[in-house]
Scaffold this motif. Structure first.
Motif, PDB file in Angstrom:
ATOM      1  N   PHE A 187      -2.012   8.286 -13.041  1.00  0.00           N
ATOM      2  CA  PHE A 187      -0.876   7.383 -13.236  1.00  0.00           C
ATOM      3  C   PHE A 187       0.122   7.514 -12.093  1.00  0.00           C
ATOM      4  N   VAL A 188       0.413   8.743 -11.703  1.00  0.00           N
ATOM      5  CA  VAL A 188       1.358   8.971 -10.609  1.00  0.00           C
ATOM      6  C   VAL A 188       0.846   8.335  -9.317  1.00  0.00           C
ATOM      7  N   VAL A 189      -0.424   8.555  -8.989  1.00  0.00           N
ATOM      8  CA  VAL A 189      -1.002   8.012  -7.759  1.00  0.00           C
ATOM      9  C   VAL A 189      -0.974   6.488  -7.772  1.00  0.00           C
ATOM     10  N   GLY A 190      -1.400   5.887  -8.889  1.00  0.00           N
ATOM     11  CA  GLY A 190      -1.424   4.431  -8.968  1.00  0.00           C
ATOM     12  C   GLY A 190      -0.033   3.823  -8.881  1.00  0.00           C
ATOM     13  N   ALA A 191       0.915   4.419  -9.603  1.00  0.00           N
ATOM     14  CA  ALA A 191       2.280   3.901  -9.601  1.00  0.00           C
ATOM     15  C   ALA A 191       2.914   3.994  -8.221  1.00  0.00           C
ATOM     16  N   CYS A 192       2.708   5.128  -7.551  1.00  0.00           N
ATOM     17  CA  CYS A 192       3.320   5.316  -6.232  1.00  0.00           C
ATOM     18  C   CYS A 192       2.672   4.421  -5.175  1.00  0.00           C
ATOM     19  N   GLU A 193       1.389   4.167  -5.326  1.00  0.00           N
ATOM     20  CA  GLU A 193       0.724   3.261  -4.391  1.00  0.00           C
ATOM     21  C   GLU A 193       1.315   1.856  -4.494  1.00  0.00           C
ATOM     22  N   ARG A 194       1.502   1.380  -5.707  1.00  0.00           N
ATOM     23  CA  ARG A 194       2.096   0.050  -5.884  1.00  0.00           C
ATOM     24  C   ARG A 194       3.547   0.030  -5.423  1.00  0.00           C
ATOM     25  N   LEU A 195       4.295   1.093  -5.702  1.00  0.00           N
ATOM     26  CA  LEU A 195       5.688   1.149  -5.258  1.00  0.00           C
ATOM     27  C   LEU A 195       5.752   1.149  -3.736  1.00  0.00           C
ATOM     28  N   ALA A 196       4.824   1.849  -3.087  1.00  0.00           N
ATOM     29  CA  ALA A 196       4.799   1.887  -1.626  1.00  0.00           C
ATOM     30  C   ALA A 196       4.538   0.506  -1.044  1.00  0.00           C
ATOM     31  N   ILE A 197       3.636  -0.252  -1.662  1.00  0.00           N
ATOM     32  CA  ILE A 197       3.368  -1.619  -1.201  1.00  0.00           C
ATOM     33  C   ILE A 197       4.602  -2.489  -1.390  1.00  0.00           C
ATOM     34  N   TRP A 198       5.277  -2.313  -2.501  1.00  0.00           N
ATOM     35  CA  TRP A 198       6.520  -3.058  -2.755  1.00  0.00           C
ATOM     36  C   TRP A 198       7.574  -2.719  -1.706  1.00  0.00           C
ATOM     37  N   CYS A 199       7.656  -1.451  -1.325  1.00  0.00           N
ATOM     38  CA  CYS A 199       8.660  -1.011  -0.341  1.00  0.00           C
ATOM     39  C   CYS A 199       8.495  -1.711   1.006  1.00  0.00           C
ATOM     40  N   GLU A 200       7.286  -2.138   1.330  1.00  0.00           N
ATOM     41  CA  GLU A 200       7.062  -2.810   2.601  1.00  0.00           C
ATOM     42  C   GLU A 200       7.868  -4.105   2.695  1.00  0.00           C
ATOM     43  N   ARG A 201       8.176  -4.710   1.564  1.00  0.00           N
ATOM     44  CA  ARG A 201       8.941  -5.951   1.554  1.00  0.00           C
ATOM     45  C   ARG A 201      10.432  -5.703   1.671  1.00  0.00           C
ATOM     46  N   PHE A 202      10.837  -4.455   1.503  1.00  0.00           N
ATOM     47  CA  PHE A 202      12.263  -4.128   1.515  1.00  0.00           C
ATOM     48  C   PHE A 202      12.505  -2.922   2.424  1.00  0.00           C
ATOM     49  N   PRO A 203      12.636  -3.137   3.725  1.00  0.00           N
ATOM     50  CA  PRO A 203      12.827  -2.028   4.677  1.00  0.00           C
ATOM     51  C   PRO A 203      14.039  -1.167   4.372  1.00  0.00           C
ATOM     52  N   GLU A 204      15.001  -1.720   3.650  1.00  0.00           N
ATOM     53  CA  GLU A 204      16.204  -0.953   3.328  1.00  0.00           C
ATOM     54  C   GLU A 204      15.941   0.134   2.286  1.00  0.00           C
ATOM     55  N   VAL A 205      14.792   0.067   1.622  1.00  0.00           N
ATOM     56  CA  VAL A 205      14.439   1.100   0.640  1.00  0.00           C
ATOM     57  C   VAL A 205      13.862   2.295   1.395  1.00  0.00           C
ATOM     58  N   THR A 206      14.673   3.316   1.553  1.00  0.00           N
ATOM     59  CA  THR A 206      14.276   4.512   2.291  1.00  0.00           C
ATOM     60  C   THR A 206      13.331   5.370   1.439  1.00  0.00           C
ATOM     61  N   PRO A 207      12.643   6.344   2.060  1.00  0.00           N
ATOM     62  CA  PRO A 207      11.811   7.262   1.279  1.00  0.00           C
ATOM     63  C   PRO A 207      12.596   7.972   0.173  1.00  0.00           C
ATOM     64  N   GLU A 208      13.850   8.299   0.451  1.00  0.00           N
ATOM     65  CA  GLU A 208      14.672   8.980  -0.549  1.00  0.00           C
ATOM     66  C   GLU A 208      14.953   8.062  -1.747  1.00  0.00           C
ATOM     67  N   ILE A 209      15.239   6.785  -1.461  1.00  0.00           N
ATOM     68  CA  ILE A 209      15.494   5.833  -2.546  1.00  0.00           C
ATOM     69  C   ILE A 209      14.231   5.612  -3.364  1.00  0.00           C
ATOM     70  N   ALA A 210      13.098   5.432  -2.671  1.00  0.00           N
ATOM     71  CA  ALA A 210      11.824   5.224  -3.368  1.00  0.00           C
ATOM     72  C   ALA A 210      11.482   6.426  -4.248  1.00  0.00           C
ATOM     73  N   THR A 211      11.737   7.623  -3.732  1.00  0.00           N
ATOM     74  CA  THR A 211      11.477   8.832  -4.511  1.00  0.00           C
ATOM     75  C   THR A 211      12.341   8.849  -5.764  1.00  0.00           C
ATOM     76  N   GLY A 212      13.599   8.456  -5.623  1.00  0.00           N
ATOM     77  CA  GLY A 212      14.496   8.403  -6.772  1.00  0.00           C
ATOM     78  C   GLY A 212      14.002   7.431  -7.831  1.00  0.00           C
ATOM     79  N   TYR A 213      13.557   6.244  -7.399  1.00  0.00           N
ATOM     80  CA  TYR A 213      13.033   5.266  -8.346  1.00  0.00           C
ATOM     81  C   TYR A 213      11.833   5.844  -9.100  1.00  0.00           C
ATOM     82  N   ALA A 214      10.919   6.468  -8.347  1.00  0.00           N
ATOM     83  CA  ALA A 214       9.708   7.024  -8.965  1.00  0.00           C
ATOM     84  C   ALA A 214      10.052   8.147  -9.935  1.00  0.00           C
TER      85      ALA A 214
END
Length: 202
Positions: free
Chosen positions: A162-189
């Motif tokens: 579940f973690v791997v699948g969710a993070c993979e999709r979140l990473a693809i989503w992040c490509e559309r929003f360059p302002e989402v930093t790794p720290e922000i993405a980590t917080g969301y996850a």
């Protein structure tokens, strides 16, 4: 011609030359797409003959597989290094997730190769990409065994998937929003994942 700078050929050890070829191929595959990329172009950019590329990798597919395997090894290394000193389950998960999101931000070419599997279904490359997911799942399962109740192995593996699948999709989503930093993405996850996983932490 793609945006890769042609490398002036010089004599170098085989391992170093191989790494050079992989680095250039990774960029060409990312910019052109695997189907469009040519061994002629890659050889020219590296500064070697096309027969030399085939001598090292046997085929264009072999070169692609080498790129994917190297990306997988790099991802494993950064994940293991990031979580090595974790003192708690929450810290381990956060550090592992952030290492992943930093990897895809800093290694865009490598990430592109790992995620563009739809055009490669039914090929050895597809198997290599799935092996990358399996690698990350195994790493997370192993991490859980050190910080979580490990008696229910099936639940641990299911959670890791579940973690791997969710993070993979979140990473693809992040490509559309360059302002989402790794720290922000980590917080969301973490906001979503830790809510459930925290109940099993030792």
């Amino acid at each position: 011609m793609c945006g890769v700078t042609t490398v002036k050929r010089k004599r170098m050890p085989r391992a170093e030359r191989e790494q050079q070829m992989i680095a250039v191929a990774e960029q060409v595959f990312t910019e052109r797409g695997y189907a469009t990329a040519s061994m002629d172009e890659i050889a020219e950019l590296v500064g070697v003959s096309k027969p030399m590329l085939y001598e090292y990798f046997r085929s264009k597919e072999g070169l692609l597989l080498a790129c994917i395997r190297q990306s997988r090894a790099a991802l494993r290394e950064v994940t293991e290094q990031a979580t090595a000193g974790a003192e708690s389950a929450e810290d381990a998960l956060r550090l592992g997730l952030q290492a992943f999101f930093v990897f895809i931000r800093e290694r865009r070419e490598a990430w592109s190769l790992l995620r563009h599997e739809m055009a490669l279904i039914g090929t050895p490359a597809s198997d290599e990409i799935e092996e990358t997911r399996r690698q990350q799942t195994d790493l997370i399962t192993s991490l859980m065994s050190g910080h979580f109740d490990s008696e229910d192995t099936l639940r641990a593996e299911a959670s890791a998937e579940f973690v791997v699948g969710a993070c993979e999709r979140l990473a693809i989503w992040c490509e559309r929003f360059p302002e989402v930093t790794p720290e922000i993405a980590t917080g969301y996850a973490m906001d979503l994942l830790w809510t459930g996983l925290s109940q099993r932490a030792i």
